[in-house]
Design a protein around this motif. Structure first.
Motif, PDB file in Angstrom:
ATOM      1  N   GLN A   1      50.251  42.142  34.427  1.00  0.00           N
ATOM      2  CA  GLN A   1      49.570  42.557  35.652  1.00  0.00           C
ATOM      3  C   GLN A   1      50.590  43.101  36.643  1.00  0.00           C
ATOM      4  OE1 GLN A   1      47.020  39.589  37.397  1.00  0.00           O
ATOM      5  NE2 GLN A   1      46.682  40.786  39.261  1.00  0.00           N
TER       6      GLN A   1
ATOM      7  N   ALA B   1      46.279  46.770  36.350  1.00  0.00           N
ATOM      8  CA  ALA B   1      46.158  46.481  37.775  1.00  0.00           C
ATOM      9  C   ALA B   1      45.454  45.165  38.067  1.00  0.00           C
ATOM     10  CB  ALA B   1      45.433  47.632  38.478  1.00  0.00           C
ATOM     11  N   GLU B   2      44.449  44.806  37.277  1.00  0.00           N
ATOM     12  CA  GLU B   2      43.594  43.680  37.620  1.00  0.00           C
ATOM     13  C   GLU B   2      43.662  42.565  36.576  1.00  0.00           C
ATOM     14  OE1 GLU B   2      42.037  43.478  40.440  1.00  0.00           O
ATOM     15  OE2 GLU B   2      42.590  45.514  41.068  1.00  0.00           O
ATOM     16  N   PRO B   3      43.497  41.315  37.014  1.00  0.00           N
ATOM     17  CA  PRO B   3      43.478  40.217  36.042  1.00  0.00           C
ATOM     18  C   PRO B   3      42.327  40.329  35.048  1.00  0.00           C
ATOM     19  CG  PRO B   3      42.825  39.449  38.231  1.00  0.00           C
ATOM     20  CD  PRO B   3      43.368  40.823  38.399  1.00  0.00           C
ATOM     21  N   THR B   4      41.220  40.889  35.480  1.00  0.00           N
ATOM     22  CA  THR B   4      40.095  41.066  34.550  1.00  0.00           C
ATOM     23  C   THR B   4      40.486  41.934  33.364  1.00  0.00           C
ATOM     24  OG1 THR B   4      39.330  42.864  36.002  1.00  0.00           O
ATOM     25  CG2 THR B   4      38.273  40.707  36.260  1.00  0.00           C
ATOM     26  N   GLU B   5      41.326  42.958  33.621  1.00  0.00           N
ATOM     27  CA  GLU B   5      41.800  43.817  32.533  1.00  0.00           C
ATOM     28  C   GLU B   5      42.721  43.047  31.592  1.00  0.00           C
ATOM     29  OE1 GLU B   5      42.634  48.139  33.924  1.00  0.00           O
ATOM     30  OE2 GLU B   5      43.137  46.862  35.652  1.00  0.00           O
TER      31      GLU B   5
END
Length: 371
Positions: free
Chosen positions: A36, A59-63
């Motif tokens: 991240q 960019a995102e923790p969901t990714e």
């Protein structure tokens, strides 16, 4: 395998699961690593360092959670992170489940494969992935205790080492394991009067041979603990039962009889704490006072020295991370009993006996899952 490294989100937690050097090791084995953005920035591990080591940035923790087959972290997943785990995904991090029923329930519901740093064993005994953070926390306990003995921070206004003509402070260390040994080393170093308490007489003999009359060693009994803490200016609790809740060795009654302005540092707080009056605190609000005694119970103490802690932790964790990535979790655990001891939750089942006992779950032996 695809390995994901999210940014830690616990209060004032700046450590990161993989250093660029660890990323390079994984990439050299043919694995893909996704980090991240900004995960290590606070401790000088910048995005360009990770890219140079072969990581891809997201960019995102969901990714990160959606992409990775294995998540490598430092601290236990927070509720929003638990919600992003999926069945069969490997989570490799500190968990400390015995005193945390909410996290345990969330991990069971996720169906993920949860390997805890703190219960992986070593070929010569001990807990090699817990040891480096215990070393840091033990040394920090004296540093934190000394600071909070200052009057401005609620303490009685005592200097640990004293000065010529004024007695040194009395430091009591409960538990002579890695935490306790590092704490007493620091306390002796600053000139404090030190008492160490443990139930392992052989360990007390070893410490006596090293430190001689610079420390006092006591066998652990309720009476010895009570007498020592009532005379103490600073008490460090470093007792550990692997994977289980820490025993409450210092009762609320003992706390009430301690000197006003004395300080306790509960390093066992990750496992519930060994002082009856303890509850977890954060680096933002590290202390509270009970019966005039300052309680320092920060649950991620090594996070305060995050750069040192990150490199020390990676030295210990990268070998097993490589094994999990190279072999997959079932073969890696089958090939190494020490790594298998790290499996706490898998496929909706509790696979660590001490956690099952502490929280009332059925225990399922890991061998039933790995074949």
């Amino acid at each position: 395998m695809r390995i994901g490294v999210p940014k830690e989100i616990k209060n004032h937690e700046y450590r990161v699961g993989l250093t660029p050097a660890s990323v390079r090791e994984l990439v050299s084995r043919g694995h893909s690593v996704f980090v991240q953005k900004g995960a290590g920035e606070a401790i000088g591990l910048f995005d360009e360092h990770y890219q140079a080591a072969g990581a891809a940035l997201l960019a995102e923790p969901t990714e990160i959670f959606a992409t990775a087959d294995m998540i490598v972290k430092v601290k236990e997943p927070q509720p929003q992170e638990c919600a992003m785990l999926r069945p069969g995904q490997i989570l490799y991090t500190y968990l400390h489940l015995a005193p945390d029923p909410e996290q345990t329930a969330a991990l069971l519901a996720s169906g993920a494969i949860c390997v805890a740093y703190e219960t992986i064993t070593g070929p010569n005994g001990g807990l090699p992935l817990l040891a480096p953070m215990s070393e840091v926390a033990g040394r920090m306990a004296i540093q934190a205790g000394a600071a909070h003995l200052e009057k401005s921070k609620g303490g009685m206004g005592v200097l640990l080492g004293g000065v010529p003509g004024v007695a040194a402070a009395h430091v009591v260390v409960i538990g002579a394991g890695v935490v306790g040994t590092n704490a007493l080393q620091m306390a002796v170093g600053v000139g404090a009067r030190v008492t160490v308490i443990d139930k392992n007489v052989d360990r007390l003999r070893q410490l006596d041979l090293v430190y001689g009359n610079r420390i006092t060693t006591l066998f652990s009994t309720a009476q010895h603990i009570e007498e020592a803490v009532m005379d103490a200016d600073l008490v460090v609790g470093g007792v550990l039962i692997p994977g289980a809740a820490a025993p409450k060795l210092v009762t609320a009654g003992m706390i009430s009889q301690m000197k006003k302005g004395a300080v306790i540092v509960d390093v066992a707080i990750d496992q519930g704490g060994c002082f009856e009056t303890s509850h977890p605190t954060t680096h933002a609000q590290p202390t509270f006072i009970v019966d005039g005694v300052v309680h320092y119970c920060v649950a991620n103490m090594p996070g305060a020295v995050a750069r040192t802690s990150t490199f020390a932790l990676n030295n210990a964790t990268i070998g097993y991370a490589l094994s999990l990535a190279d072999k997959g979790w079932k073969k890696a655990l089958k090939d190494c009993v020490h790594l298998k001891n790290g499996l706490n939750v898998a496929e909706g089942k509790v696979t660590y006996a001490a956690v099952a006992r502490a929280l009332g779950y059925e225990y399922v032996d890991a061998d039933h899952l790995i074949g």
